[in-house]
Design a protein around this motif. Structure first.
Motif, PDB file in Angstrom:
ATOM      1  N   ASN A 244     -24.834  29.415 -24.737  1.00 51.36           N
ATOM      2  CA  ASN A 244     -25.519  28.484 -25.653  1.00 51.36           C
ATOM      3  C   ASN A 244     -26.633  27.746 -24.909  1.00 51.36           C
ATOM      4  O   ASN A 244     -26.379  26.876 -24.072  1.00 51.36           O
ATOM      5  CB  ASN A 244     -24.543  27.478 -26.258  1.00 51.36           C
ATOM      6  CG  ASN A 244     -25.192  26.658 -27.377  1.00 51.36           C
ATOM      7  OD1 ASN A 244     -26.335  26.920 -27.759  1.00 51.36           O
ATOM      8  ND2 ASN A 244     -24.470  25.681 -27.897  1.00 51.36           N
ATOM      9  N   THR A 245     -27.866  28.146 -25.208  1.00 52.93           N
ATOM     10  CA  THR A 245     -29.034  27.423 -24.677  1.00 52.93           C
ATOM     11  C   THR A 245     -29.778  26.765 -25.834  1.00 52.93           C
ATOM     12  O   THR A 245     -30.940  26.395 -25.688  1.00 52.93           O
ATOM     13  CB  THR A 245     -30.006  28.366 -23.933  1.00 52.93           C
ATOM     14  OG1 THR A 245     -30.371  29.423 -24.822  1.00 52.93           O
ATOM     15  CG2 THR A 245     -29.401  28.932 -22.664  1.00 52.93           C
ATOM     16  N   SER A 246     -29.129  26.645 -26.993  1.00 59.25           N
ATOM     17  CA  SER A 246     -29.845  26.150 -28.169  1.00 59.25           C
ATOM     18  C   SER A 246     -29.568  24.669 -28.427  1.00 59.25           C
ATOM     19  O   SER A 246     -30.332  23.815 -27.970  1.00 59.25           O
ATOM     20  CB  SER A 246     -29.483  27.011 -29.375  1.00 59.25           C
ATOM     21  OG  SER A 246     -30.444  26.843 -30.370  1.00 59.25           O
ATOM     22  N   ARG A 247     -28.472  24.362 -29.097  1.00 57.78           N
ATOM     23  CA  ARG A 247     -28.074  22.962 -29.287  1.00 57.78           C
ATOM     24  C   ARG A 247     -26.553  22.894 -29.215  1.00 57.78           C
ATOM     25  O   ARG A 247     -25.859  23.764 -29.764  1.00 57.78           O
ATOM     26  CB  ARG A 247     -28.558  22.423 -30.643  1.00 57.78           C
ATOM     27  CG  ARG A 247     -30.049  22.080 -30.683  1.00 57.78           C
ATOM     28  CD  ARG A 247     -30.431  20.899 -29.784  1.00 57.78           C
ATOM     29  NE  ARG A 247     -31.847  20.566 -29.862  1.00 57.78           N
ATOM     30  CZ  ARG A 247     -32.800  21.034 -29.052  1.00 57.78           C
ATOM     31  NH1 ARG A 247     -32.479  21.876 -28.084  1.00 57.78           N
ATOM     32  NH2 ARG A 247     -34.047  20.650 -29.194  1.00 57.78           N
ATOM     33  N   GLY A 248     -26.037  21.836 -28.583  1.00 56.93           N
ATOM     34  CA  GLY A 248     -24.618  21.741 -28.293  1.00 56.93           C
ATOM     35  C   GLY A 248     -23.717  21.853 -29.502  1.00 56.93           C
ATOM     36  O   GLY A 248     -22.690  22.537 -29.481  1.00 56.93           O
ATOM     37  N   ALA A 249     -24.112  21.193 -30.601  1.00 59.31           N
ATOM     38  CA  ALA A 249     -23.224  21.118 -31.761  1.00 59.31           C
ATOM     39  C   ALA A 249     -23.146  22.425 -32.551  1.00 59.31           C
ATOM     40  O   ALA A 249     -22.476  22.489 -33.587  1.00 59.31           O
ATOM     41  CB  ALA A 249     -23.635  19.959 -32.661  1.00 59.31           C
ATOM     42  N   LEU A 250     -23.781  23.480 -32.061  1.00 60.81           N
ATOM     43  CA  LEU A 250     -23.540  24.797 -32.669  1.00 60.81           C
ATOM     44  C   LEU A 250     -22.111  25.236 -32.379  1.00 60.81           C
ATOM     45  O   LEU A 250     -21.539  26.058 -33.071  1.00 60.81           O
ATOM     46  CB  LEU A 250     -24.512  25.845 -32.102  1.00 60.81           C
ATOM     47  CG  LEU A 250     -25.994  25.664 -32.424  1.00 60.81           C
ATOM     48  CD1 LEU A 250     -26.818  26.728 -31.709  1.00 60.81           C
ATOM     49  CD2 LEU A 250     -26.236  25.747 -33.924  1.00 60.81           C
ATOM     50  N   ILE A 251     -21.540  24.670 -31.301  1.00 67.94           N
ATOM     51  CA  ILE A 251     -20.187  25.037 -30.880  1.00 67.94           C
ATOM     52  C   ILE A 251     -19.264  23.837 -31.036  1.00 67.94           C
ATOM     53  O   ILE A 251     -19.610  22.726 -30.632  1.00 67.94           O
ATOM     54  CB  ILE A 251     -20.192  25.478 -29.392  1.00 67.94           C
ATOM     55  CG1 ILE A 251     -21.080  26.711 -29.191  1.00 67.94           C
ATOM     56  CG2 ILE A 251     -18.779  25.743 -28.898  1.00 67.94           C
ATOM     57  CD1 ILE A 251     -21.111  27.227 -27.754  1.00 67.94           C
ATOM     58  N   ASP A 252     -18.078  24.077 -31.591  1.00 71.34           N
ATOM     59  CA  ASP A 252     -17.024  23.061 -31.580  1.00 71.34           C
ATOM     60  C   ASP A 252     -16.406  23.097 -30.181  1.00 71.34           C
ATOM     61  O   ASP A 252     -15.653  24.025 -29.851  1.00 71.34           O
ATOM     62  CB  ASP A 252     -15.994  23.378 -32.681  1.00 71.34           C
ATOM     63  CG  ASP A 252     -14.904  22.313 -32.763  1.00 71.34           C
ATOM     64  OD1 ASP A 252     -14.622  21.670 -31.731  1.00 71.34           O
ATOM     65  OD2 ASP A 252     -14.341  22.145 -33.852  1.00 71.34           O
ATOM     66  N   SER A 253     -16.739  22.115 -29.357  1.00 71.88           N
ATOM     67  CA  SER A 253     -16.366  22.154 -27.928  1.00 71.88           C
ATOM     68  C   SER A 253     -14.856  22.158 -27.705  1.00 71.88           C
ATOM     69  O   SER A 253     -14.361  22.815 -26.788  1.00 71.88           O
ATOM     70  CB  SER A 253     -16.948  20.953 -27.186  1.00 71.88           C
ATOM     71  OG  SER A 253     -18.255  20.756 -27.548  1.00 71.88           O
ATOM     72  N   GLU A 254     -14.136  21.417 -28.545  1.00 75.04           N
ATOM     73  CA  GLU A 254     -12.668  21.361 -28.393  1.00 75.04           C
ATOM     74  C   GLU A 254     -12.080  22.751 -28.620  1.00 75.04           C
ATOM     75  O   GLU A 254     -11.185  23.190 -27.894  1.00 75.04           O
ATOM     76  CB  GLU A 254     -12.059  20.407 -29.442  1.00 75.04           C
ATOM     77  CG  GLU A 254     -12.613  19.001 -29.415  1.00 75.04           C
ATOM     78  CD  GLU A 254     -11.869  18.109 -28.446  1.00 75.04           C
ATOM     79  OE1 GLU A 254     -10.829  18.546 -27.947  1.00 75.04           O
ATOM     80  OE2 GLU A 254     -12.350  16.987 -28.193  1.00 75.04           O
ATOM     81  N   VAL A 255     -12.598  23.422 -29.647  1.00 73.68           N
ATOM     82  CA  VAL A 255     -12.096  24.749 -29.990  1.00 73.68           C
ATOM     83  C   VAL A 255     -12.483  25.752 -28.895  1.00 73.68           C
ATOM     84  O   VAL A 255     -11.703  26.634 -28.526  1.00 73.68           O
ATOM     85  CB  VAL A 255     -12.647  25.175 -31.376  1.00 73.68           C
ATOM     86  CG1 VAL A 255     -12.310  26.617 -31.682  1.00 73.68           C
ATOM     87  CG2 VAL A 255     -12.092  24.270 -32.460  1.00 73.68           C
ATOM     88  N   LEU A 256     -13.683  25.582 -28.357  1.00 67.63           N
ATOM     89  CA  LEU A 256     -14.123  26.454 -27.251  1.00 67.63           C
ATOM     90  C   LEU A 256     -13.172  26.317 -26.067  1.00 67.63           C
ATOM     91  O   LEU A 256     -12.742  27.302 -25.474  1.00 67.63           O
ATOM     92  CB  LEU A 256     -15.549  26.067 -26.824  1.00 67.63           C
ATOM     93  CG  LEU A 256     -16.118  26.863 -25.650  1.00 67.63           C
ATOM     94  CD1 LEU A 256     -16.575  28.252 -26.088  1.00 67.63           C
ATOM     95  CD2 LEU A 256     -17.301  26.132 -24.999  1.00 67.63           C
ATOM     96  N   LEU A 257     -12.852  25.070 -25.751  1.00 62.75           N
ATOM     97  CA  LEU A 257     -11.947  24.794 -24.632  1.00 62.75           C
ATOM     98  C   LEU A 257     -10.592  25.463 -24.860  1.00 62.75           C
ATOM     99  O   LEU A 257     -10.031  26.088 -23.953  1.00 62.75           O
ATOM    100  CB  LEU A 257     -11.790  23.277 -24.463  1.00 62.75           C
ATOM    101  CG  LEU A 257     -10.950  22.787 -23.299  1.00 62.75           C
ATOM    102  CD1 LEU A 257     -11.479  23.300 -21.970  1.00 62.75           C
ATOM    103  CD2 LEU A 257     -10.913  21.252 -23.285  1.00 62.75           C
ATOM    104  N   GLU A 258     -10.082  25.367 -26.092  1.00 58.43           N
ATOM    105  CA  GLU A 258      -8.793  26.013 -26.421  1.00 58.43           C
ATOM    106  C   GLU A 258      -8.900  27.519 -26.207  1.00 58.43           C
ATOM    107  O   GLU A 258      -8.000  28.142 -25.649  1.00 58.43           O
ATOM    108  CB  GLU A 258      -8.400  25.716 -27.882  1.00 58.43           C
ATOM    109  CG  GLU A 258      -7.779  24.351 -28.087  1.00 58.43           C
ATOM    110  CD  GLU A 258      -6.685  24.009 -27.083  1.00 58.43           C
ATOM    111  OE1 GLU A 258      -5.736  24.806 -26.937  1.00 58.43           O
ATOM    112  OE2 GLU A 258      -6.790  22.966 -26.420  1.00 58.43           O
TER     113      GLU A 258
END
Ligand code: NAI
Length: 360
Positions: A244-258
């Motif tokens: 992700n080099t675009s914008r952070g909120a494209l990804i749900d970070s908590e879910v990514l971590l899981e």
């Protein structure tokens, strides 16, 4: 002679250098007043602080505020700037998700730099990918400590792998070209696919299911917010690499971590993070960072985080400064600019007023 005062928020040393260099009669120094060939006397003030409702008062006495990705240009801030007589908000970036464009309409003009170097961002995305999958970040630290063991550094070839590119605009397309150079198979998804581009478009779900590597190059909008979520990750291949080099909120970070903890996601390469505005661009090496999700992500051996650095090349900085000054000049001359961001019309061509007069 017209005098124009510009306040730069969240200004770093590289901003100062590039803007002073781009100013025709530029030179080192703060609050320097320089007359340009067209008779406009630009006075530049570089402020280290981010623009927020609390810091907006620092724009008092300025005609233009120049802001970056993590400045807060919400309705409240726009009202304060407009009350102070600020005439223009000049974004020195492409994305404008941090600006309440609808609220700005009728109050204050907003211009941006739509393109400055798609190569800078696309090349950074590939740099992150290579670093991650060839374990360069691990090897670098090992050899500096005279540890020449190869154990745990096994990577995989990019050749023959399938990359899914979401957003095939300027940056996405350069990234596709780079991937093709590596012999990768490219699949893409875009809400507005480019006709006759030779790009293989597939539905988003199919991209999630088939890609070994997924790279995000679309803007952050209500529609794309958390597009990488529990459901999309469930569709992905085990071991998928997400960039992700675009914008952070494209990804749900908590879910990514899981997904990383469950070993579903093989690696994550993040130049942006949804809560980055509190952390990125600052030195917290001597502090305790309060963001547990970010701290946990950074602690993972298969996660690489850079702090919104993808744009940072000499070429991009120079283009950003040149376009920002050109935007300001055009606005002064005509009362509007081609790079104006208007929530009513996406570009000059579709402006119902033909930009014959002020947009509002
Ligand atoms: P662009 O406007 O040329 O391309 C964006 C593409 O996304 C377009 O093809 C558009 O049709 C597509 N798109 C729009 N809505 C979509 C959706 N719902 N789903 C899928 N695709 C959609 O923009 P560019 O210059 O390629 O930049 C892409 C993004 O990169 C920017 O929005 C910005 O957030 C980010 N960026 C990050 C930088 C960094 O330093 N990390 C620097 C510059 C941009």
């Amino acid at each position: 002679m017209e005098k124009l005062k510009i306040a730069f928020f969240d200004a770093k040393d590289y901003d100062r250098e590039s803007f002073l260099r781009a100013n025709p009669n530029g030179g080192p120094g703060k609050n320097e007043s320089q007359e340009t060939p067209d008779g406009i006397d630009f006075e530049l003030t570089f402020l280290e602080t981010r623009l927020t409702a609390e810091t907006a008062r620092l724009a008092e006495g300025h005609d233009v505020v120049c802001v970056f990705v993590n400045d807060d240009v919400s309705a409240d801030v726009i009202d304060r700037l407009s009350e102070m007589g600020v005439r223009l908000i000049a974004l020195r970036c492409a994305g404008y998700n941090n600006v309440d464009i609808e609220h700005a309409y009728g109050r204050i003009h907003v211009v941006r730099v739509p393109a400055y170097s798609p190569y800078a961002v696309a090349e950074h995305a590939m740099a992150l990918l290579l670093t991650s999958i060839r374990r360069i970040h691990k090897a670098y630290n090992r050899t500096r400590d005279f540890n020449f063991s190869l154990s745990g550094l096994t990577g995989f070839d990019l050749h023959g792998k399938t990359v899914g590119v979401i957003g095939t605009g300027k940056i996405g397309r350069v990234f596709i070209d780079i991937c093709r150079g590596f012999g990768m198979n490219v699949l893409a998804y875009d809400k507005f696919p480019a006709a006759d581009s030779g790009i293989t478009y597939v539905p988003l779900d199919e991209l999630f299911e088939r890609a070994d590597i997924i790279s995000l190059h679309c803007p952050l909008t209500d529609e794309t917010h958390h597009m990488i979520n529990e459901e999309s990750i469930a569709r992905m291949k085990k071991g998928v690499v997400i960039i992700n080099t675009s914008r952070g909120a494209l990804i749900d970070s908590e879910v990514l971590l899981e997904g990383i903890k469950e070993r579903k996601i093989g690696a994550a390469c993040l130049d942006v993070y949804e809560e980055e505005s509190n952390v990125f661009f600052h030195d917290y090496s001597n502090h305790i960072v309060n963001d547990d999700t970010l701290a946990r992500l950074i602690s993972m051996p298969n996660v690489i985080v850079t702090s919104h650095q993808a744009f940072l090349t000499n070429e991009a900085l120079s283009n950003i400064a040149d376009t920002t000054f050109a935007n300001i000049r055009e606005f002064l001359e005509k009362g509007y600019a081609a790079n104006e961001v208007c929530y009513k019309c996406p570009d000059v061509a579709s402006c119902p007023q033909g930009h014959e007069k002020k947009c509002f």
